[in-house]
Design a protein around this motif. Structure first.
Motif, PDB file in Angstrom:
ATOM      1  N   VAL A 169      50.566  28.220  36.383  1.00 52.26           N
ATOM      2  CA  VAL A 169      49.437  28.922  35.788  1.00 52.26           C
ATOM      3  C   VAL A 169      49.786  30.390  35.636  1.00 52.26           C
ATOM      4  N   ASP A 170      49.495  30.959  34.446  1.00 55.47           N
ATOM      5  CA  ASP A 170      49.802  32.375  34.273  1.00 55.47           C
ATOM      6  C   ASP A 170      48.736  33.227  34.959  1.00 55.47           C
ATOM      7  N   LEU A 171      48.917  34.535  34.930  1.00 54.97           N
ATOM      8  CA  LEU A 171      48.045  35.430  35.666  1.00 54.97           C
ATOM      9  C   LEU A 171      46.643  35.496  35.089  1.00 54.97           C
ATOM     10  N   ARG A 195      58.087  36.078  33.120  1.00 55.10           N
ATOM     11  CA  ARG A 195      57.102  36.797  33.916  1.00 55.10           C
ATOM     12  C   ARG A 195      56.736  35.993  35.162  1.00 55.10           C
ATOM     13  N   ILE A 196      55.870  36.615  35.976  1.00 57.20           N
ATOM     14  CA  ILE A 196      55.421  35.962  37.204  1.00 57.20           C
ATOM     15  C   ILE A 196      54.290  34.989  36.878  1.00 57.20           C
ATOM     16  N   SER A 250      51.353  29.388  45.470  1.00 54.75           N
ATOM     17  CA  SER A 250      52.509  30.268  45.676  1.00 54.75           C
ATOM     18  C   SER A 250      52.863  30.861  44.313  1.00 54.75           C
ATOM     19  N   GLN A 251      53.802  31.764  44.297  1.00 52.91           N
ATOM     20  CA  GLN A 251      54.193  32.400  43.049  1.00 52.91           C
ATOM     21  C   GLN A 251      55.664  32.162  42.762  1.00 52.91           C
ATOM     22  N   CYS A 252      56.006  32.186  41.495  1.00 52.26           N
ATOM     23  CA  CYS A 252      57.399  32.055  41.098  1.00 52.26           C
ATOM     24  C   CYS A 252      57.670  32.997  39.923  1.00 52.26           C
ATOM     25  N   GLN A 253      58.918  33.295  39.733  1.00 48.72           N
ATOM     26  CA  GLN A 253      59.346  34.163  38.635  1.00 48.72           C
ATOM     27  C   GLN A 253      59.969  33.286  37.554  1.00 48.72           C
ATOM     28  N   THR A 309      54.803  24.169  28.352  1.00 46.46           N
ATOM     29  CA  THR A 309      54.719  25.061  27.208  1.00 46.46           C
ATOM     30  C   THR A 309      54.233  26.395  27.704  1.00 46.46           C
ATOM     31  N   GLU A 310      54.897  27.465  27.337  1.00 44.55           N
ATOM     32  CA  GLU A 310      54.431  28.794  27.721  1.00 44.55           C
ATOM     33  C   GLU A 310      53.410  29.239  26.696  1.00 44.55           C
TER      34      GLU A 310
END
Length: 576
Positions: A36-38, A123-124, A116-119, A5-6
């Motif tokens: 996890v969001d920013l 958003r990132i 790590s990060q993903c798009q 869920t965003e």
């Protein structure tokens, strides 16, 4: 099933983040996975993450990642999350040690984390991989215990005793309070082993450990140095008489016969007593003087103790004599290598050999390595001695290869030899001089040598590996090493110490440890050699659990090259 869920004021279905294939992959992953969001809010969690944390996957969505930390750490961690969002950096597993996660039930779980990060489509976000390290930590703790305690008696072992002694010495000198060492050696223990067997001998050692421990105070340290040799550290005494009183009590405790397997066996021991700072102020000298005093007690009729005095120089003169004779043997001959076969567990074929140094002196006769190696190390002769061994082994390996029977030859490196800056260069020169194929040479180092300076070890091992030689970690399990460093060292083989092989058929704890080492080694694509195999049931155990190779008296003791070749020739005849 993966639930996502965003969480930005509105909720959407998981299909908005990942398609069904990606969802299936995440759901089946063995590690916990979170998105996890920013701001540090959890957007997604898989079922493995739910199992690790104790929360359901649905309950995790929308929570801050600080939920896994004690409240006192929330503010600082949230700031770290914001910093990472501003300066994202990929972080693989193994970068940080001693990480833990607080489960929903309040239990702390050791973990490792990768970032790590993903798009996403909006958003990132940060992808967090969480690995439960409970099993690995448990194995490390078990191996650390085995490395610091005697496997038979459970007492502190030689390495750990030295740590206790050095700390006690520093405190004694700082506070100007004396301490005492009592070195105890059982009297005529060899006759017990020979007459009743090693199983009874082990039970006697256990009984001795219990009796000695019962006499001592909680602040005292009792260790088994090996064989039938024990040592006691009395960190706080007022005068020498306090230590002699303890020595008398220890001997009295040993004076009672022991009833083992229906046999009444008389026990006894001899004790050497030394005091700091009166006699010496460093560990090495104290131990040497305690050894002298113990042998004086033996000479006095056994079953007694002797206090060190400056007159006990006879043994030192003997050591000096051995040092001079060893130096002469290096210059004129008298040294030779014996080779103990290393045998494939499944086929029973000889696939290698360990080179072992032997010395026969024209005046003193056969001198055991355990007697002259410490003298070589103390005198500096260990370097030319190690050079001679390496050179002779390379020459022999080359000769066997030219004869059509190439065999891998293991060479033991001493700690000082291993730290030589030109070790790789000298070995390369000898390989070239004799035309020895590099893959036929395997250098054996101990865990304690490897861990003395991990970075230097890593650099040196890589330099050696560039020559093409193999690297074996010898006596594995007797010296504590981090699994992380074991993974980074270019090791090709592990050798399980005989201390763990001997009891595997009788003691489940040792069998469990050997199974764990075999599983660990094979998971890391390392082969394993078991040392000290003397019984068929030990070999059966090793074969059942996938050990690659073994050596020991069950197959053959170490032999001179000519006898080894005869044994190898017999094997070839049988093959034909």
């Amino acid at each position: 099933m993966v639930r996502t869920t965003e969480y930005y004021g509105e909720h959407s279905r998981s299909s908005g983040l990942l398609d069904s294939v990606a969802g299936a992959i995440i759901a089946s992953a063995p590690d916990g996975i979170m998105l996890v969001d920013l701001n540090g809010t959890i957007l997604l969690a898989n079922e493995t993450m739910a199992q690790i944390s104790g929360y359901s996957a649905e309950a995790l969505v929308g929570l801050p990642v600080e939920v896994f930390l004690p409240p006192a750490m929330h503010t600082r961690h949230h700031a770290n999350v914001r910093s990472h969002a501003q300066h994202p950096m990929r972080r693989p597993m193994g970068r940080l040690g001693n990480l833990s996660l607080l489960r929903r039930d309040g239990i702390s779980v050791p973990v490792d984390i990768s970032l790590s990060q993903c798009q996403t489509d909006k958003r990132i976000a940060t992808v967090v991989f969480v690995r439960d390290m409970t099993g690995v930590k448990r194995m490390e703790q078990q191996m650390q215990y085995q490395a610091t305690h005697d496997s038979l008696t459970g007492l502190v072992n030689r390495w750990m005793f030295h740590q206790h002694l050095n700390l006690a010495l520093a405190q004694s000198l700082r506070q100007r309070r004396p301490l005492a060492l009592l070195l105890l050696d059982l009297d005529d223990f060899k006759s017990i082993n020979d007459g009743y067997g090693h199983a009874v001998g082990d039970k006697i050692l256990l009984e001795v450990a219990h009796r000695l421990a019962a006499v001592l105070r909680g602040a005292d340290t009792l260790a088994r140095l090996g064989g039938d040799e024990f040592i006691v550290l009395l960190p706080e005494i007022l005068e020498v008489a306090d230590a002699t009183q303890v020595a008398s009590k220890l001997l009295a405790a040993l004076g009672r016969p022991a009833l083992v397997d229906g046999n009444e066996i008389q026990l006894g021991g001899s004790i050497g007593l030394v005091v700091c700072p009166r006699d010496a102020q460093d560990a090495e000298t104290l131990l040497r003087y305690a050894d002298m005093a113990m042998y004086r007690a033996k000479a006095a009729g056994r079953g007694t103790f002797a206090v060190y005095s400056a007159s006990m120089g006879a043994q030192m003169r003997e050591k000096l004599q051995l040092q001079e004779r060893l130096k002469l043997a290096l210059e004129t001959g008298g040294l030779m290598l014996h080779y103990q076969p290393q045998v494939d567990v499944l086929s029973g074929r000889i696939i290698g050999a360990e080179a072992l140094l032997r010395w026969h002196d024209t005046e003193l006769g056969e001198i055991a390595p355990a007697r002259f190696i410490p003298i070589a190390e103390a005198s500096g002769l260990i370097l030319p001695l190690g050079e001679w061994v390496m050179r002779s082994a390379c020459q022999q390996a080359a000769a066997w290869a030219r004869a059509g029977t190439p065999l891998r030859v293991g060479i033991n490196l001493s700690a000082r030899q291993f730290r030589q800056q030109r070790l790789a260069q000298r070995l390369g020169e000898q390989l070239a001089e004799f035309g020895t194929p590099a893959e036929l040479i395997e250098l054996e180092i101990t865990e304690s040598e490897a861990m003395a300076d991990p970075q230097q070890t890593k650099d040196l091992l890589r330099e050696l590996c560039q020559l093409g030689v193999g690297i074996a970690l010898d006596d594995f399990g007797t010296g504590y090493s981090s699994l992380a460093y074991l993974r980074e060292f270019p090791i090709t083989r592990l050798k399980i110490d005989r201390a763990f092989i001997q009891p595997i058929a009788e003691r489940e704890a040792d069998a469990t440890l050997v199974r764990a080492v075999l599983a660990l080694a094979h998971a890391m694509h390392l082969s394993v050699v078991a040392e000290g195999v003397e019984q068929t049931k030990q070999l059966d155990f090793l074969r059942e659990h996938g050990c690659d190779c073994y050596q020991g008296w069950l197959f053959s003791k170490a032999l001179p090259a000519t006898q080894f070749e005869a044994l190898l020739g017999l094997q070839l005849v049988q093959k034909v």
